[in-house]
Design a protein around this motif. Structure first.
Motif, PDB file in Angstrom:
ATOM      1  N   LEU A   1       0.527  -3.662   0.535  1.00 33.58           N
ATOM      2  CA  LEU A   1       0.356  -3.289   0.969  1.00 33.58           C
ATOM      3  C   LEU A   1       0.651  -3.467   2.748  1.00 33.58           C
ATOM      4  CD1 LEU A   1      -2.502  -0.672  -0.112  1.00 33.58           C
ATOM      5  CD2 LEU A   1      -0.347  -0.479  -0.240  1.00 33.58           C
TER       6      LEU A   1
ATOM      7  N   ARG B   1       5.150  -4.767   5.558  1.00 34.07           N
ATOM      8  CA  ARG B   1       6.417  -3.738   5.392  1.00 34.07           C
ATOM      9  C   ARG B   1       8.221  -4.419   5.927  1.00 34.07           C
ATOM     10  NH1 ARG B   1       2.246   0.231   7.949  1.00 34.07           N
ATOM     11  NH2 ARG B   1       0.448  -1.000   5.853  1.00 34.07           N
ATOM     12  N   HIS B   2       8.495  -3.138   5.310  1.00 29.49           N
ATOM     13  CA  HIS B   2      10.310  -3.470   6.304  1.00 29.49           C
ATOM     14  C   HIS B   2      10.455  -4.987   5.914  1.00 29.49           C
ATOM     15  CE1 HIS B   2       9.764   0.319   7.798  1.00 29.49           C
ATOM     16  NE2 HIS B   2       8.292   0.180   8.299  1.00 29.49           N
TER      17      HIS B   2
ATOM     18  N   ILE C   1       6.870   4.993   6.211  1.00 36.50           N
ATOM     19  CA  ILE C   1       5.628   4.065   5.782  1.00 36.50           C
ATOM     20  C   ILE C   1       4.627   3.811   6.057  1.00 36.50           C
ATOM     21  CG2 ILE C   1       7.299   2.594   5.697  1.00 36.50           C
ATOM     22  CD1 ILE C   1       6.081   1.991   3.390  1.00 36.50           C
ATOM     23  N   ASP C   2       5.173   3.965   7.381  1.00 35.97           N
ATOM     24  CA  ASP C   2       4.292   2.725   8.350  1.00 35.97           C
ATOM     25  C   ASP C   2       3.169   3.739   8.556  1.00 35.97           C
ATOM     26  OD1 ASP C   2       4.795   0.254   9.082  1.00 35.97           O
ATOM     27  OD2 ASP C   2       6.398   0.996  10.269  1.00 35.97           O
TER      28      ASP C   2
ATOM     29  N   LEU D   1       0.603   4.794   5.294  1.00 41.04           N
ATOM     30  CA  LEU D   1       0.353   3.581   4.797  1.00 41.04           C
ATOM     31  C   LEU D   1      -0.988   3.078   5.733  1.00 41.04           C
ATOM     32  CD1 LEU D   1       2.559   1.124   2.818  1.00 41.04           C
ATOM     33  CD2 LEU D   1       0.567   2.988   1.625  1.00 41.04           C
ATOM     34  N   ASP D   2      -1.040   3.300   7.090  1.00 43.42           N
ATOM     35  CA  ASP D   2      -2.058   3.372   7.918  1.00 43.42           C
ATOM     36  C   ASP D   2      -2.771   4.252   8.414  1.00 43.42           C
ATOM     37  OD1 ASP D   2      -0.911   0.368   8.216  1.00 43.42           O
ATOM     38  OD2 ASP D   2       0.445   1.301   9.778  1.00 43.42           O
TER      39      ASP D   2
END
Lengths: 337, 325
Positions: free
Chosen positions: A262, A265-266, B241-242, B245-246
């Protein structure tokens, strides 16, 4: 340090040996081609302490399930020995196995009460009068409502079935559980429930687990010791935090680098190249050399022995070099873009 | 003014018309995907994530049926298209890759024939041209000795190779949109990494829009730009996404994230979501997640609308981002 509950010495399992008399005679006379022999597990040795969790990881065809089945006594080893040291015979059946597929591992014609209750009845773990209560307690312990004891397996969801499988295994009061991909088929939220159940049971009953999985995240979470296999051989083995924090074998490094997480990222995936070779005809020397960015001539010719390096056992000629080196640019890894 | 999205889905409702009545598999699904964007569609079994893919691609078969809503490809409505018109799009404009490459490829036909068929379904090509394009496509997905592989049957290839072939076939006509339904779930970790790298490179190079359907948040964490979380036939959260998920806003998203074992909490109990997803025939009124939600209040008994929170959407009347703030 306590006495190991499980000792495995040079355990080896080959498939395709022998055949019936006619086949062997014909093969000897050169009339038919001899059957290929697959060495599924090749000279594996380790000890497991009571109350600990051993995680066996590796990809398809690495022999992890065969090893698990040998430990569980479902397959005899072709060579070597597997010794159980389970106290003073208190346990009726000291070793039980939990399988991956909760759909095919439960008899569809039996009710839950029989699935769970048959083994303790036959092995006289409890008095017949006590059996009903015993089943009820087990079901409750594993998170199944005892009121559904007369249902059949197909009336349950995957997670519920896996709980029934666990209750069935616990019914004979084992000391070691071999779980072969026991949570792999489950959805994430259900998987977490079953992992928690495994850990609670260990704390309560002092169970020892052999936990086989291809999912490194799950194994890292619950295992005390990690055993990494590649094409039948142990390539790295040691305490979980040691192996995960600084893997030394190039294969272990590639595996850990390749696990999606998780917090990654990227990323730009730069995976290790190549396929897993066929176990019928594994590469000579170190089995991993065709895919290894560090491979040198010695790796192609000479099988690396398991050596103690930095707190774990590793089967690589150049483990020390690799440990001291910075990552080469060709190194398989995931980098942040 | 930015270009219109490659795909716009609006208020899509898909049902299965069964003898027991209508089972609503998708409710009010809306999202869009832009050129070059990688969208992760995440959910557990029965959440409707695969049905979403099938609905877009026109692959639903009775009793499944799109009941209402709109699906636009480059602004053109495709829900009402005839099967023949849909066939013109499929493979050329929209392609799909499935979980099990053994089931996707015909076991009794050579790879060359299967690729040739796919090529000539949308382009006039001679035998020789088709073969040359097939070889080029296999090379691009990193298959060694493509000439030989072309004359192999699927069972002669490993699982990773078969999935590469499936990816190569999907990309043959440089589609604008590729839907991948759990393409790496059946594969080993190192092979999964290879497929991820491949898909990522090809989509970025060509600007292909990609929908990656998976039950595994961690897989899409690495490659996706945006994530949709589905639960019991509805989208419950939609964000980059950030941020997703965060700081998950929906309690279910938070539960999913907490369920993933990580190294930080080695050996400790995982925070699990109690219970399980309701069957589609038995969806609770109001918020569908309410019976499993530890934050549920009386307000959750009312139907939940999608709410906009800055750049993201969440179907929850008291998103976690507001509670903790």
């Amino acid at each position: 340090m306590s006495e190991p509950i499980l000792t495995v010495r040079h355990a080896t399992r080959r498939f395709g040996e022998g055949g019936d008399l006619v086949t062997r005679v014909l093969a000897r006379l050169g009339l038919i081609r001899p059957r290929p022999i697959v060495t599924a597990v090749d000279d594996v040795s380790f000890e497991l302490e009571r109350g600990k969790v051993l995680g066996i990881v590796g990809e398809s065809g690495c022999g992890k399930s065969t090893l698990g089945r040998m430990i569980a006594g479902l397959l005899p080893p072709s060579a070597g020995e597997i010794i159980l040291n389970t106290g003073d015979g208190a346990a009726a059946l000291p070793m039980q196995m939990i399988f991956q597929d909760p759909f095919s591992s439960l008899n569809p014609r039996k009710r839950v009460r029989d699935l769970v209750g048959e083994a303790p009845r036959v092995h006289r773990v409890v008095a017949p009068a006590e059996l009903e209560n015993y089943i009820e307690r087990l079901m409750q312990r594993c998170g199944i409502d005892p009121s559904v004891r007369d249902r059949f397996a197909h009336q349950f969801s995957g997670g519920q079935r896996q709980r029934i499988g666990i209750a069935r295994a616990l019914a004979v009061e084992p000391e070691i559980l071999v779980a072969d991909e026991a949570v792999s088929a489950l959805d994430v939220s259900v998987q977490a429930q079953i992992i928690n159940l495994f850990m609670d049971l260990r704390d309560e009953l002092g169970l020892t687990y052999v936990f086989i999985s291809h999912d490194l995240g799950v194994v890292e979470h619950i295992a005390d010791t990690i055993l990494v296999m590649y094409l039948g051989r142990v390539v790295e083995m040691g305490p979980a935090e040691v192996v995960f924090d600084q893997p030394l074998h190039p294969y272990t490094r590639a595996l850990i680098a390749g696990v999606p997480r998780l917090d990654r990222r990227h990323v730009v995936y730069a995976p290790i190249a190549g396929d897993i070779p066929s176990p019928i005809d594994p590469p000579p020397g170190c089995h991993f050399h065709p895919r290894c960015p560090f491979a040198r001539d010695r790796c192609r010719a000479e099988r690396p022995e398991n050596r103690k390096v930095m707190g774990r056992e590793v089967a690589c000629h150049f483990a020390e070099d690799i440990a001291s080196q910075k990552e080469p640019s060709s190194w398989p890894a995931t980098q942040t873009a | 003014m930015t270009a219109p999205p490659v795909l716009e889905v609006k208020n899509l409702n898909t049902s299965f018309l069964l003898p027991i009545g209508e089972v609503r598999a998708l409710r009010d699904i809306s999202f869009d995907v832009r050129r070059g964007e990688i969208l992760g569609l995440v959910g557990e079994s029965g959440s409707g994530k695969s049905i979403t893919g099938f609905s877009i691609n026109g692959l639903l078969s009775p009793p499944g049926q799109v009941m209402s809503g709109s699906i636009r490809l480059h602004g053109q409505e495709i829900t009402g298209l005839t099967p023949a018109a849909m066939r013109q799009l499929r493979g050329a404009k929209i392609a799909m890759v499935f979980q099990d490459p053994m089931m996707t490829l015909n076991p009794v036909l050579k790879i060359s024939l299967q690729m040739g068929d796919a090529l000539r379904a949308h382009a006039r090509l001679s035998e020789r041209e088709a073969r040359a394009r097939s070889i080029a496509a296999l090379e691009e997905v990193g298959i060694p000795a493509p000439e030989e592989r072309l004359d192999a049957f699927p069972h002669q290839l490993s699982g990773g190779m078969r999935q590469r072939v499936a990816v190569a076939i999907a990309l043959l006509h440089e589609p604008d949109l590729v839907i991948m339904d759990e393409p790496t779930t059946a594969l080993d970790v190192t092979i999964q990494g290879q497929i991820l790298a491949l898909v990522q490179r090809l989509c970025r190079e060509r600007g292909t829009a990609l929908i990656w359907i998976t039950h595994d948040l961690a897989v899409v964490a690495g490659i996706a730009d945006r994530i949709l979380v589905m639960y019991a036939g509805r989208i419950v959260e939609d964000g980059t996404i950030d941020e997703l998920l965060d700081t998950p806003a929906h309690p279910y998203t938070r539960g999913l994230i907490d369920s993933v074992p990580t190294r930080e909490q080695r050996g400790s109990r995982l925070r699990q979501i109690p219970g399980r997803m309701p069957a589609l025939t038995d969806i609770p009124e109001g918020c569908t997640f309410r019976p499993r939600c530890s934050f549920a209040t009386d307000a959750c008994a009312a139907p939940q609308e999608m709410r906009s929170l800055g750049t993201r959407l969440v179907r929850c009347c008291h998103p976690l981002t507001e509670v903790s703030a």
